[in-house]
Design an enzyme around this catalytic site. Structure first.
Site, mmCIF file in Angstrom:
data_model
loop_
_atom_site.group_PDB
_atom_site.id
_atom_site.type_symbol
_atom_site.label_atom_id
_atom_site.label_comp_id
_atom_site.label_asym_id
_atom_site.label_seq_id
_atom_site.Cartn_x
_atom_site.Cartn_y
_atom_site.Cartn_z
ATOM 1 N N LYS A 1 3.652 77.226 -21.230
ATOM 2 C CA LYS A 1 5.074 77.448 -21.557
ATOM 3 C C LYS A 1 5.934 76.438 -20.809
ATOM 4 C CE LYS A 1 7.436 80.633 -19.191
ATOM 5 N NZ LYS A 1 8.668 80.085 -18.569
ATOM 6 N N ASN A 2 5.659 76.258 -19.502
ATOM 7 C CA ASN A 2 6.519 75.436 -18.653
ATOM 8 C C ASN A 2 6.330 73.944 -18.855
ATOM 9 O OD1 ASN A 2 7.648 77.733 -17.778
ATOM 10 N ND2 ASN A 2 6.583 77.783 -15.808
ATOM 11 N N ARG B 1 16.477 79.794 -19.683
ATOM 12 C CA ARG B 1 16.931 78.904 -18.620
ATOM 13 C C ARG B 1 16.380 77.491 -18.798
ATOM 14 N NH1 ARG B 1 18.726 78.093 -13.745
ATOM 15 N NH2 ARG B 1 17.768 76.213 -12.990
ATOM 16 N N ASP C 1 19.059 84.582 -12.291
ATOM 17 C CA ASP C 1 18.322 85.558 -13.102
ATOM 18 C C ASP C 1 17.556 86.493 -12.185
ATOM 19 O OD1 ASP C 1 15.703 83.217 -14.100
ATOM 20 O OD2 ASP C 1 16.152 84.184 -12.199
ATOM 21 N N ASP D 1 4.897 81.668 -9.316
ATOM 22 C CA ASP D 1 4.737 82.437 -10.551
ATOM 23 C C ASP D 1 3.519 83.359 -10.522
ATOM 24 O OD1 ASP D 1 5.949 79.724 -12.690
ATOM 25 O OD2 ASP D 1 6.988 81.152 -11.397
HETATM 26 C C1 EPZ Z 1 10.282 76.061 -12.886
HETATM 27 O O1 EPZ Z 1 11.602 76.549 -12.686
HETATM 28 C C2 EPZ Z 1 9.557 77.124 -13.724
HETATM 29 N N1 EPZ Z 1 10.292 77.350 -14.958
HETATM 30 C C3 EPZ Z 1 9.486 78.442 -12.964
HETATM 31 O O2 EPZ Z 1 8.667 79.346 -13.715
HETATM 32 C C4 EPZ Z 1 8.798 78.220 -11.632
HETATM 33 O O3 EPZ Z 1 8.864 79.397 -10.890
HETATM 34 C C5 EPZ Z 1 9.515 77.094 -10.851
HETATM 35 O O4 EPZ Z 1 9.577 75.893 -11.642
HETATM 36 C C6 EPZ Z 1 8.807 76.750 -9.564
HETATM 37 O O5 EPZ Z 1 7.486 76.432 -9.783
HETATM 38 C C7 EPZ Z 1 10.108 76.486 -15.977
HETATM 39 O O6 EPZ Z 1 9.427 75.475 -15.892
HETATM 40 C C8 EPZ Z 1 10.822 76.825 -17.253
HETATM 41 P P1 EPZ Z 1 12.765 74.579 -9.395
HETATM 42 P P2 EPZ Z 1 12.763 75.599 -12.091
HETATM 43 O O7 EPZ Z 1 13.858 73.706 -9.854
HETATM 44 O O8 EPZ Z 1 12.591 74.233 -12.651
HETATM 45 C C9 EPZ Z 1 16.098 75.538 -6.063
HETATM 46 C C10 EPZ Z 1 8.142 81.290 -14.969
HETATM 47 O O9 EPZ Z 1 7.891 82.456 -14.628
HETATM 48 N N2 EPZ Z 1 16.913 74.491 -6.701
HETATM 49 O O10 EPZ Z 1 11.534 73.966 -8.890
HETATM 50 O O11 EPZ Z 1 14.036 76.292 -12.274
HETATM 51 C C11 EPZ Z 1 16.001 76.790 -6.953
HETATM 52 O O12 EPZ Z 1 17.110 77.612 -6.821
HETATM 53 C C12 EPZ Z 1 9.290 80.511 -14.297
HETATM 54 O O13 EPZ Z 1 7.513 80.669 -15.843
HETATM 55 C C13 EPZ Z 1 18.130 74.179 -6.177
HETATM 56 O O14 EPZ Z 1 18.554 74.761 -5.175
HETATM 57 O O15 EPZ Z 1 12.351 75.610 -10.538
HETATM 58 C C14 EPZ Z 1 14.720 77.409 -6.439
HETATM 59 O O16 EPZ Z 1 14.974 78.171 -5.323
HETATM 60 C C15 EPZ Z 1 10.063 81.343 -13.331
HETATM 61 N N3 EPZ Z 1 18.884 73.216 -6.766
HETATM 62 C C16 EPZ Z 1 13.868 76.203 -6.073
HETATM 63 O O17 EPZ Z 1 14.750 75.090 -5.928
HETATM 64 C C17 EPZ Z 1 18.455 72.554 -7.885
HETATM 65 O O18 EPZ Z 1 19.179 71.692 -8.411
HETATM 66 C C18 EPZ Z 1 12.791 75.852 -7.090
HETATM 67 O O19 EPZ Z 1 13.390 75.608 -8.318
HETATM 68 C C19 EPZ Z 1 17.193 72.882 -8.421
HETATM 69 C C20 EPZ Z 1 16.430 73.859 -7.807
#
Ligand code: EPZ
Length: 428
Positions: free
Chosen positions: A23-24, A95, A119, A309
């Site tokens: 999915k991701n 998202r 979320d 995850d």
């Molecule tokens: C991706 O989310 C995945 N979603 C998530 O899977 C997964 O948990 C996550 O990566 C981490 O592995 C998809 O790919 C659709 P991040 P993403 O940017 O890209 C902070 C599932 O269950 N952050 O790596 O949103 C953020 O708040 C989902 O399939 C900032 O602060 O994750 C978080 O605490 C849930 N500022 C952390 O970094 C930013 O600009 C990780 O987020 C970007 C992120």
């Protein structure tokens, strides 16, 4: 219509299950197709609700999308002229829609993407996305709930360092930089297999880049990209889900299509805890039939660390494993909704800040519980399999977003799981 799963407890899952594309990755690859005019084909695409939502978002940008869930194929026909606005209605539902930001700024010089907001698992910042695009020369601001990025004169190369290896920010900066004038280096990037998958598709479209999978990616911008055909990488989170399902139910599952190499941390921990783990010709196998596996500590980290995850599955596992353990969540501050629901099933688990301490019990006891997101919902179904009596897991729509035909796959492994309308009283 709200639906729930009725899960009959006392099952040991035995047999084989197939995992398909991630999915991701699939959702992001669909956005990447925006970068090239013409027909791009994705194969090994999962049959999940999120792909349907992404398809709708791209149609609203003017892309012809033909999605055949049964065949696992998406054909994207991208015209010369495309829109640049991703509506709140869809972004709120998905998202991952944010991944159109980079491709749109690069292709049409503007992107208006609704800010998704937080979320069930926590606040989801976009500051790293915005800072990266600004470094590439875009003007970025938030207005009326939309993140607006404009670069009427096009983007230029830059040296960028991420404060945190964010998956989403790495993807948006990478997909913007491929059409920027000059060279971009992006340091401290995410190293997930999905990032490598996106990079491979970009290269097959004519992009010039290196370093995906390491902490620095270098991109040499090109004038234009061409459409392509790409097979989505295997879903390591779905594969990891089945690994924990085998261990938690003391079963024996071969995960066909699973890539053990992408799951070193979780599979290594399961093996150390007493499960039998082996790589097979078709994927990998996890078995815990001969004894109750031991509980183990988990600290979630960016790849190749233990994936956040899979954290809810480690909680369900530790709830019935032998001994006590600590689960630490380092990525999402509010990703412990599973704990309260597990406690309803009789788990001995206490939250302390971003730690959860569990003391394993031999068996849980069935009760109505609520899914709050994809992974938590699926982990509660697995917990229901090791509970005495029936467990009713509400909010099945969350699970459908990430797991194709989940209850059918469970039934094929010997479980008694049925989908029913969520309006009847839980127990007769
Ligand atoms: C991706 O989310 C995945 N979603 C998530 O899977 C997964 O948990 C996550 O990566 C981490 O592995 C998809 O790919 C659709 P991040 P993403 O940017 O890209 C902070 C599932 O269950 N952050 O790596 O949103 C953020 O708040 C989902 O399939 C900032 O602060 O994750 C978080 O605490 C849930 N500022 C952390 O970094 C930013 O600009 C990780 O987020 C970007 C992120």
């Amino acid at each position: 219509m709200r639906e729930r799963f009725r899960v009959v407890g006392g099952a040991h899952l035995v047999g084989e299950v197939a995992v398909v594309g991630a999915k991701n990755s699939a959702l992001k690859l669909m956005a990447v197709a925006l970068l090239a005019v013409g027909r791009t084909t994705l194969t090994n695409v999962p049959a999940i609700a999120d792909v349907t939502i992404m398809a709708e978002l791209l149609r609203r940008l003017g892309v012809g999308v033909d999605y055949d869930p049964a065949a696992g194929v998406v054909v994207l026909d991208v015209p010369e002229r495309i829109g640049h606005r991703a509506d709140y209605e869809l972004v709120r539902a998905l998202r991952a829609s944010i991944s159109v930001l980079g491709p749109l700024v690069a292709r049409v010089g503007e992107a208006d993407v609704a800010v998704p907001g937080g979320d069930a698992i926590g606040s989801r910042g976009l500051d790293l996305h915005a800072a990266g695009l600004e470094a590439l020369g875009a003007e970025v601001h938030v207005t009326h709930g939309y993140l607006v990025a404009t670069a009427p004169g096009g983007l230029h190369g830059a040296d960028i360092r991420l404060d945190f290896p964010s998956v989403g920010a790495t993807e948006n900066i990478l997909t913007a930089a491929v059409l920027a004038r000059g060279t971009t280096t992006i340091d401290n990037v995410a190293k997930e297999p999905e990032i490598i998958d996106i990079a491979e598709m970009l290269v097959s479209m004519g992009a010039r880049l290196e370093g995906a999978g390491t902490s620095r990616i270098t991109v040499h911008g090109v004038e234009a990209l061409t459409p392509t055909e790409h097979a989505v990488v295997s879903d390591r989170i779905a594969a990891g889900t089945w690994a924990f399902a085998a261990a938690t139910t003391r079963g024996d599952i071969e995960v066909v299509g699973g890539v053990a190499e992408h799951l070193r941390a979780p599979l290594g921990a399961l093996e150390e805890a007493g499960c039998h783990v082996e790589v097979t010709a078709r994927g990998f196998r996890v078995s815990a039939v001969d004894r109750r596996p031991r509980a183990f500590d988990v600290a979630t980290l960016p790849y190749p660390g233990f994936p956040t995850d899979l954290q809810p599955f480690a909680l369900s596992y530790n709830a019935v494993a032998d001994g006590s353990a600590m689960v630490t969540e380092n990525l999402f501050e509010a990703r412990f909704r599973t704990v309260q629901e597990l406690a309803r099933l009789g788990a001995d688990a206490q939250i302390d800040g971003h730690h959860v301490m569990t003391h394993g019990v031999p068996m849980l006891s069935g009760a109505p519980v609520e899914s709050s997101d994809i992974r938590s919902g699926a982990a509660l179904v697995i917990a229901g399999l090791v509970a005495e009596g029936d467990t009713l897991v509400s909010g099945v729509h969350h699970i459908d977003r990430g797991y194709p035909r989940f209850e059918q796959a469970l039934r094929a492994l010997g479980a008694d799981v049925t989908r029913e309308p969520d309006d009847e009283p839980p127990f007769e």
